[in-house]
Design a protein around this motif. Sequence first.
Motif, PDB file in Angstrom:
ATOM      1  N   SER A  10       0.836  -1.241  -0.076  1.00 34.18           N
ATOM      2  CA  SER A  10      -0.055   0.033  -0.032  1.00 34.18           C
ATOM      3  C   SER A  10       0.951   1.340   0.096  1.00 34.18           C
ATOM      4  CB  SER A  10      -0.744  -0.012   1.132  1.00 34.18           C
ATOM      5  OG  SER A  10      -1.849  -0.975   1.317  1.00 34.18           O
ATOM      6  N   ALA A  11       0.270   2.431   0.022  1.00 31.46           N
ATOM      7  CA  ALA A  11       0.991   3.544   0.006  1.00 31.46           C
ATOM      8  C   ALA A  11       1.524   3.846   1.534  1.00 31.46           C
ATOM      9  CB  ALA A  11       0.145   4.904  -0.489  1.00 31.46           C
ATOM     10  N   THR A  61      -2.412   8.331   1.007  1.00 34.88           N
ATOM     11  CA  THR A  61      -3.610   8.233   0.288  1.00 34.88           C
ATOM     12  C   THR A  61      -4.424   9.322   0.863  1.00 34.88           C
ATOM     13  OG1 THR A  61      -3.107   5.835  -0.022  1.00 34.88           O
ATOM     14  CG2 THR A  61      -5.413   6.738  -1.018  1.00 34.88           C
ATOM     15  N   GLU A  72       1.256   4.157  -4.144  1.00 34.60           N
ATOM     16  CA  GLU A  72       1.731   2.826  -4.148  1.00 34.60           C
ATOM     17  C   GLU A  72       3.141   2.748  -4.871  1.00 34.60           C
ATOM     18  OE1 GLU A  72      -1.449   3.551  -3.701  1.00 34.60           O
ATOM     19  OE2 GLU A  72      -1.754   1.788  -2.230  1.00 34.60           O
ATOM     20  N   PHE A  97      -3.758  -1.747  -5.345  1.00 29.46           N
ATOM     21  CA  PHE A  97      -4.750  -0.711  -5.476  1.00 29.46           C
ATOM     22  C   PHE A  97      -4.954  -0.087  -6.678  1.00 29.46           C
ATOM     23  CE2 PHE A  97      -5.276   3.974  -4.409  1.00 29.46           C
ATOM     24  CZ  PHE A  97      -6.715   4.061  -4.180  1.00 29.46           C
ATOM     25  N   ARG A 140     -10.934   2.490  -2.331  1.00 30.49           N
ATOM     26  CA  ARG A 140     -10.149   2.571  -0.825  1.00 30.49           C
ATOM     27  C   ARG A 140      -9.919   1.140  -0.228  1.00 30.49           C
ATOM     28  NH1 ARG A 140      -8.612   7.285   1.258  1.00 30.49           N
ATOM     29  NH2 ARG A 140      -7.210   6.131   1.881  1.00 30.49           N
ATOM     30  N   GLY A 141      -8.705   0.804   0.239  1.00 32.65           N
ATOM     31  CA  GLY A 141      -8.638  -0.533   0.737  1.00 32.65           C
ATOM     32  C   GLY A 141      -8.096  -1.541  -0.250  1.00 32.65           C
ATOM     33  N   GLY A 142      -7.830  -1.175  -1.490  1.00 35.13           N
ATOM     34  CA  GLY A 142      -8.000  -2.108  -2.562  1.00 35.13           C
ATOM     35  C   GLY A 142      -6.760  -3.052  -2.763  1.00 35.13           C
ATOM     36  N   SER A 143      -5.656  -2.509  -1.855  1.00 35.73           N
ATOM     37  CA  SER A 143      -4.539  -3.241  -2.021  1.00 35.73           C
ATOM     38  C   SER A 143      -4.492  -4.908  -1.504  1.00 35.73           C
ATOM     39  CB  SER A 143      -3.140  -2.790  -1.616  1.00 35.73           C
ATOM     40  OG  SER A 143      -3.673  -2.000  -0.462  1.00 35.73           O
ATOM     41  N   ASP A 144      -5.431  -5.303  -0.610  1.00 38.61           N
ATOM     42  CA  ASP A 144      -5.940  -6.507  -0.331  1.00 38.61           C
ATOM     43  C   ASP A 144      -6.304  -7.133  -1.487  1.00 38.61           C
ATOM     44  OD1 ASP A 144      -5.167  -5.896   2.410  1.00 38.61           O
ATOM     45  OD2 ASP A 144      -7.391  -5.600   2.750  1.00 38.61           O
TER      46      ASP A 144
HETATM   47  N1  ASP Z   1      -3.683   3.225  -0.175  1.00 38.39           N
HETATM   48  C1  ASP Z   1      -5.208   2.585  -0.593  1.00 38.39           C
HETATM   49  C2  ASP Z   1      -5.872   3.324   0.518  1.00 38.39           C
HETATM   50  O1  ASP Z   1      -5.497   3.940   1.301  1.00 38.39           O
HETATM   51  C3  ASP Z   1      -4.923   1.242  -0.757  1.00 38.39           C
HETATM   52  C4  ASP Z   1      -4.722   0.293   0.474  1.00 38.39           C
HETATM   53  O2  ASP Z   1      -4.013   0.945   1.400  1.00 38.39           O
HETATM   54  O3  ASP Z   1      -5.470  -0.646   0.653  1.00 38.39           O
HETATM   55  O4  ASP Z   1      -7.160   3.083   0.408  1.00 38.39           O
END
Ligand code: ASP
Length: 600
Positions: free
Chosen positions: A41-42, A47, A74, A136, A152-156
């Motif tokens: 992730s970043a 982000t 990222e 992400f 958001r949260g897409g790197s999972d």
């Molecule tokens: N950097 C992105 C976010 O904060 C993706 C992630 O962290 O999963 O939503």
Amino acid sequence: MALIVQKYGGTSVGTVERIQAVAQRVCRTVREGNAVVVVVSAMGKTTDTLVNLAREISPNPSRREMDMLLSTGEQVSIALLSMALQEQGQAAISLTGAQVGIVTEAEHSRARILEIKPDRLSQHLEEGKVVVVAGFQGISSLGQWEITTLGRGGSDTSAVALAAALKADCCEIYTDVPGILTTDPRLVPEAQLMAEITCDEMLELASLGAKVLHPRAVEIARNYGITLVVRSSWSDEPGTKVLAPPPQPRSLVGLEITKAVDGVALDADQAKVALLRVPDRPGVAAKLFREIARQSVDVDLIIQSIHEGNSNDIAFTVVKPALTKAEAVAQAIAPALRSHPNHTEEAEILVEKRIAKIAIAGAGMIGRPGIAAKIFRTLAEAGVNIEMISTSEVKVSCVIEEQDADRAIRLLAEAFGISSSVIQSGQRNEQLPAVRGVALDQHQAQIALRHVPDRPGMAAQIFTALADQNISVDMIIQSQRCRIVQDTPCRDIAFTVAQADLATAQGVLEPLAQSLGSGAVDVNADIAKVSIVGAGMVGQPGVAAQFFEALAQASINIEMIATSDIKISCVVPQAQGVQALKVVHEAFGLAGQTAITVPA
Ligand code: ASP
Ligand code: MG
């Protein structure tokens, strides 16, 4: 040689020191004889910072430019981690989403992954390199090559999708908590780490686990049979294993474009018992289900709609052979409930043998409004009346007349584009704990439409109107009591929405209620929803009773009940939400000694 995908979240790569620690762990994993793909992730809150920067320039920036901006976060962390690996003597290369062939829809800011073409990635792995991939992000197909982000949260999601495409042996999600916990440790200090949880349980606990593991990622893991491990990047503790069912052959094309609904089920071996006009006070549901459990009768669906006056209706289903016993229990305890001094109304017991339960399930319905509306619309168009409705995060169950069942299931399968399946009720699995975790949602509000005419199509109209406003609904319950208002039989329909959607929902429902000829729209934002989840509760009598009993002992009144096969949810007064969470967590023996601290 095993292939491991490791994903590190923002806090795990938040500083130079953290990036170096991650590099050490990656090197260790390689030394242990594994090929490693790292998704990051970043850094830290990058982000969020980028989002705020954009807002300073434009209140409503273009989504394309937002993706261009946010995807840079990222890129910083992959380059730095690659350098850190190289510095530690490990060959490594950083690649963007586009460079590893993560092809997505052309939907800026919320693209879903269509396909991954990992040829280049595999080649670098063969050269002995660690490949560090930007989470992400992806690239749109159709020759436009636009940079997209997955939400958001897409790197999972990136990590698990890569694991599926590469047929990795395992996908490890590194975060700043030790794993999945039995409940929120900020509210219940006795929360404990779970050693294991199934994907289905994890999805039903979405509100509890979403911060740790994105539901989209869990869905991909489940669909492709990927074992996930959620663990802390600050320690070597084993964390929580998220267990997927054995992988079924499945195309990698359209990887994430799964249908919102991926299963339709019919259970014809069900019978219904309803208790009408039982007193609205703590302990009533507990008493009823305790007696039923004492007879070793397993209940399946349980619903309680919001009270009318000072009484409630509670309805439940059991397998047909257990009906006689269940009815006898209900008959036996009804007088005791009636004798309460403040309760003048007559309790009444209704029994229905010729019913069937139909259900639609799918992780894709999380956050996708309109699924419930579609099931109701499909049934309404076929003239099928719905007797009971109960919904959870990933499931909508309806009780209908037995004679309509086959037709209903065919139509639903057609409407949702899936092949239907028939399930047997009560497949007991003794290996699994009855309750794995307990969750509290304090951000919901309750809405009740009073006296909705009891004919097909009403629920469909109500939930279509809400879906049109992009409002997700949860815990839809239709009352059992039928009231005659101006010669028309009527029922109440109650459900919960996010508090943030309450005003909009009210704005839509007031005029709709008028045109449907129904009564008042009652709202209550002072509620909390407590849920227990566990795959082991299937076919095991007494779990609901224990839940209701714990609430009764704390004098907490249950305002609504809804269930799916592995989840039971109760709406309780907001002021008692945290207490409810604590007593229920304790009642199921989930509390432990080890203090678990999580970042705020
Ligand atoms: N950097 C992105 C976010 O904060 C993706 C992630 O962290 O999963 O939503
Ligand atoms: Mg995250």
